[in-house]
Design a protein around this motif. Structure first.
Motif, PDB file in Angstrom:
ATOM      1  N   ASP A   1      39.825  39.374  41.600  1.00 51.59           N
ATOM      2  CA  ASP A   1      38.555  39.168  42.317  1.00 51.59           C
ATOM      3  C   ASP A   1      38.420  40.117  43.495  1.00 51.59           C
ATOM      4  OD1 ASP A   1      37.359  37.343  40.787  1.00 51.59           O
ATOM      5  OD2 ASP A   1      37.907  35.585  41.978  1.00 51.59           O
ATOM      6  N   ALA A   2      39.558  40.334  44.201  1.00 50.22           N
ATOM      7  CA  ALA A   2      39.529  41.198  45.379  1.00 50.22           C
ATOM      8  C   ALA A   2      39.186  42.629  44.975  1.00 50.22           C
ATOM      9  CB  ALA A   2      40.876  41.163  46.097  1.00 50.22           C
ATOM     10  N   VAL A   3      39.776  43.107  43.876  1.00 50.03           N
ATOM     11  CA  VAL A   3      39.480  44.472  43.441  1.00 50.03           C
ATOM     12  C   VAL A   3      38.028  44.577  42.974  1.00 50.03           C
ATOM     13  CG1 VAL A   3      40.126  46.319  41.862  1.00 50.03           C
ATOM     14  CG2 VAL A   3      41.878  44.840  42.788  1.00 50.03           C
ATOM     15  N   LEU A   4      37.544  43.493  42.338  1.00 48.69           N
ATOM     16  CA  LEU A   4      36.168  43.509  41.836  1.00 48.69           C
ATOM     17  C   LEU A   4      35.143  43.579  42.960  1.00 48.69           C
ATOM     18  CD1 LEU A   4      36.319  40.954  38.915  1.00 48.69           C
ATOM     19  CD2 LEU A   4      35.905  43.394  38.760  1.00 48.69           C
ATOM     20  N   ALA A   5      35.580  43.257  44.197  1.00 47.00           N
ATOM     21  CA  ALA A   5      34.643  43.306  45.318  1.00 47.00           C
ATOM     22  C   ALA A   5      34.264  44.740  45.670  1.00 47.00           C
ATOM     23  CB  ALA A   5      35.245  42.609  46.533  1.00 47.00           C
ATOM     24  N   PHE A   6      35.017  45.720  45.140  1.00 45.69           N
ATOM     25  CA  PHE A   6      34.676  47.121  45.388  1.00 45.69           C
ATOM     26  C   PHE A   6      33.979  47.702  44.173  1.00 45.69           C
ATOM     27  CE2 PHE A   6      38.862  46.359  47.469  1.00 45.69           C
ATOM     28  CZ  PHE A   6      38.349  46.228  48.757  1.00 45.69           C
TER      29      PHE A   6
END
Lengths: 256, 305
Positions: A98-103
Motif C-alpha cells: 500500500d505504501a509503495v502504491l501511494a507513489f
C-alpha cells in the motif's frame, strides 16, 4: 490477437524488411514527405522513418517484455508469498505494498532511471520496478480469495505440504488473473517506456525508439508531421491490439 | 468506529510511505552537493563540511527521526541546490497543479461516466462510438494526444495558447488532454459495473414495474454501480495531484511534476522526498474521502463492514 502477432512478426523481421539503415543520416534527403523512395518520409537528419519505425517496433516490444518480466515474476512471488504466509507477515507486506502504491508509477520510474543512468535497459528496469507493487497487490488479493476455498483446506487436511498446496492448488487457480494482469502490465510498459524516452531518459539520442521519434518529430511537427505521426499511430495501434487481446483472454479464461 | 479504523489504516500507510521514501532515497549513491561541488573542483574536505552542516553525515536513525519530526511540523527540509525550504517550493507550485488536476479530473469524471454508461448498452450506434472512444482514451499516450492537440488547436486553428499557466485559456488544452486520458480508466470501470448491474434481478423487477429507462438508469443502476467507480476516481485524483510530469513538460506549465523532474535530474533528494511525501499524503487523503463517499452512496458497503 492476429494483428498483434503481425506486429511482432514485423518487429522480428525488421532487419530484413527495412529498406534503409535506421541510423544512417543523409543530408540530401532531409524532411522528405512520404513518397516512392521513402514510404513514410524522412526525418530532420534524412533518416528513413519507415525503417526506424520497424526497428523501433523491435526495440519497443523487447523492452516491454523485459519490463513486464521484471514486474511480474517478483511481483507474483511477493503476492503469492504474502497471501499464503502467516496473517501477521501478510499484513506487514500488505502495508508495504500500500505504501509503495501511494507513489505514482512514473515517479518511481523516474527515480530508478536516474539512479541507473539513462539507457534503454534502465528505462525497462525502471518501468518494471514501478509495476511491482500493483502486480503484488493483484496476486495477493487473488491468493487470499482462493486460500479460503474448501479444496485448499481439504488438501492441507490430507497432509499436503505448503509447497505442494501453493504450486498445485493455489497457483493454477490464480493463473487466469495473473495472465490477464500480465497483459495489462505489458501495455502499461510500452506506454511508460515511451514516456521515459520521450522525456529524454532513454539513453542514445538517435536510437530508433518510438518515444524518441515522437519527441524528435514534435519539434518538426509543423513542417513534417509524418515524423511524429508514424510512431504515434504505431503506439496507439499496438496498445489497442494488446488491450483487445487481453480482453479476449479474459473472456476465454472466465468462461472456463 | 469503522471510520476510525480506516483513518488509522491511512495513517499507517502514510507513515510507511514516508519511511520508505526516506530510506530508499538515502540508499542512492551521491547527492546534489557532491555533484555540484565536484564539478566546481572543491576538495573532499569542503564537500564533507557542507554535507555535515546539512546533517547528511549524522547516523541514519538520527536523520530519520529528525525528518519525521519535521514532517509532522510541516518542515520538509531544504533543497540541496539553493537551500530553499522544500515546503515553500511545493507550496508555490501547488496553485498550477491544483488548477490542472482539478479541471482535468472534472472533465475526466464527466466524459468517463457518460462514455462508460453509453458503452455498456447492448446495442446502438452510440454504444459502438463510445466503446471506440474508450479504447482510444486508454491506448493513446498522453504525449501523443498532447502533440496533436497543440498542433490542431494552437498552431493550426490558432484558438488556444499551447503553453504557460495562470490564465484560464492556458488551462483549456492541458486540462482537456489530461482529462480525456484520465477518462479512459473511469469509463472502463463504469462500463464493467453498469453492465454487471444491468442484468441484476432488481433491474428486471424495475423494468417489470414499468419504470422508464432513464429512471432505472438513474435510480437503480447508477446508484449501485458508481461506488466502485469512485475508487478509480480517487486513484486517478491521487496521481493527478502528485503532479503530471508529461502534461506539464508538453505544455510548458509550472507544477509539482516539473519540480519532481528537475529535482530528480539534479539529484536534489530532499525535494524529491518532499514530492513523495506530498503524493503519499494526497493519495491517502483522497482514498479516505472515496471510502467515505462509498459509504454514503451504497448502503451495502455500510452493512458489510
Amino acid at each position: 490477437m492476429r494483428l498483434l502477432l503481425l506486429i511482432a512478426a514485423l518487429a522480428l523481421l525488421a532487419p530484413m524488411l527495412a529498406p534503409y539503415d535506421p541510423l544512417r543520416t543523409d543530408p540530401a534527403v532531409q524532411l522528405q514527405p512520404p513518397g516512392a523512395a521513402h514510404a513514410l518520409g524522412t526525418d530532420l537528419l534524412g533518416r528513413d522513418v519507415f525503417s526506424r519505425l520497424l526497428f523501433g517496433a523491435q526495440r519497443t516490444l523487447l523492452l516491454a517484455v523485459l519490463a513486464t518480466t521484471i514486474a511480474v515474476l517478483p511481483g507474483a512471488l511477493i503476492g503469492l508469498g504474502a497471501g499464503s504466509a502467516s496473517p501477521n507477515l501478510d499484513r506487514l507486506i500488505g502495508v508495504l505494498i500500500d505504501a509503495v502504491l501511494a507513489f505514482p508509477g512514473l515517479m518511481l520510474a523516474l527515480v530508478v532511471v536516474t539512479l541507473l543512468g539513462s539507457s534503454a535497459e534502465s528505462v525497462a528496469l525502471a518501468t518494471g520496478i514501478s509495476q511491482l507493487a500493483p502486480v503484488a497487490r493483484v496476486v495477493r488479493a487473488a491468493t487470499i480469495s482462493v486460500r479460503g476455498e474448501p479444496f485448499i483446506e481439504a488438501a492441507a487436511g490430507l497432509g499436503a505440504g505448503s509447497a505442494h498446496v501453493i504450486s498445485r492448488h493455489l497457483l493454477p487457480n490464480i493463473a487466469p488473473t495473473l495472465l490477464v494482469y500480465t497483459g495489462v502490465v505489458c501495455s502499461y510498459s510500452i506506454l511508460n517506456n515511451a514516456a521515459l524516452s520521450f522525456l529524454g531518459l532513454g539513453g542514445v539520442p538517435g536510437a530508433p525508439d518510438w518515444g524518441v521519434m515522437l519527441s524528435e518529430g514534435r519539434q518538426a511537427f509543423r513542417v513534417a508531421p509524418w515524423i511524429a505521426l508514424a510512431p504515434g499511430v504505431a503506439i496507439t495501434a499496438t496498445i489497442i491490439m494488446l488491450n483487445r487481446a487481453v480482453d479476449q483472454l479474459d473472456r476465454v479464461l472466465s468462461r472456463r | 468506529m469503522a471510520l476510525l479504523r480506516q483513518v488509522g489504516a491511512a495513517m499507517l500507510t502514510l507513515w510507511a510511505a514516508v519511511t520508505l521514501a526516506f530510506f530508499a532515497l538515502r540508499l542512492l549513491p551521491g547527492d546534489a552537493i557532491q555533484a555540484q561541488l565536484l564539478r566546481s573542483g572543491a576538495s573532499a574536505a569542503v564537500i564533507e563540511q557542507r554535507r555535515a552542516a546539512l546533517g547528511l553525515t549524522d547516523p541514519l536513525a538520527t536523520q530519520y527521526l529528525h525528518y519525521l519530526a519535521g514532517v509532522l511540523r510541516g518542515d520538509l527540509g531544504v533543497s540541496l541546490i539553493d537551500g530553499q525550504p522544500v515546503a515553500a517550493i511545493l507550496a508555490r507550485q501547488l496553485g498550477p497543479t491544483l488548477a490542472l488536476a482539478g479541471s482535468a479530473l472534472l472533465i475526466a469524471i464527466g466524459i468517463g461516466v457518460i462514455l462508460g454508461v453509453t458503452a455498456a448498452q447492448e446495442r446502438g450506434g452510440s454504444a459502438v462510438v463510445a466503446r471506440l472512444l474508450v479504447d482510444l482514451a486508454l491506448s493513446t499516450p498522453l504525449y501523443w494526444t498532447g502533440i496533436l492537440a497543440i498542433f490542431v488547436f494552437a498552431l493550426w486553428l490558432d484558438l488556444l495558447p499551447a503553453s504557460g499557466a495562470g490564465r484560464l485559456d492556458q488551462l483549456v488544452l492541458p486540462a482537456a488532454v489530461l482529462g480525456f486520458h484520465t477518462a479512459g480508466s473511469i469509463a472502463r470501470v463504469t462500463q464493467a459495473n453498469v453492465r454487471a448491474v444491468m442484468v441484476a434481478r432488481f433491474v428486471t423487477t424495475a423494468r417489470a414495474k414499468g419504470l422508464t429507462r432513464a429512471v432505472i438508469l438513474r435510480r437503480h443502476i447508477l446508484r449501485v454501480s458508481l461506488p466502485p467507480v469512485l475508487a478509480v476516481i480517487a486513484l486517478q485524483a491521487g496521481f493527478l495531484l502528485s503532479g503530471t510530469v508529461i502534461t506539464e513538460s508538453l505544455f510548458v506549465r509550472p507544477g509539482i511534476g516539473q519540480v519532481l523532474l528537475t529535482a530528480v535530474l539534479r539529484q536534489d533528494y530532499p525535494v524529491v522526498q518532499g514530492v513523495a511525501v506530498w503524493s503519499a499524503l494526497a493519495y491517502t487523503l483522497v482514498s479516505l474521502l472515496a471510502d467515505a463517499g462509498q459509504r454514503l452512496l451504497d448502503p451495502r458497503v455500510r452493512a458489510f463492514r
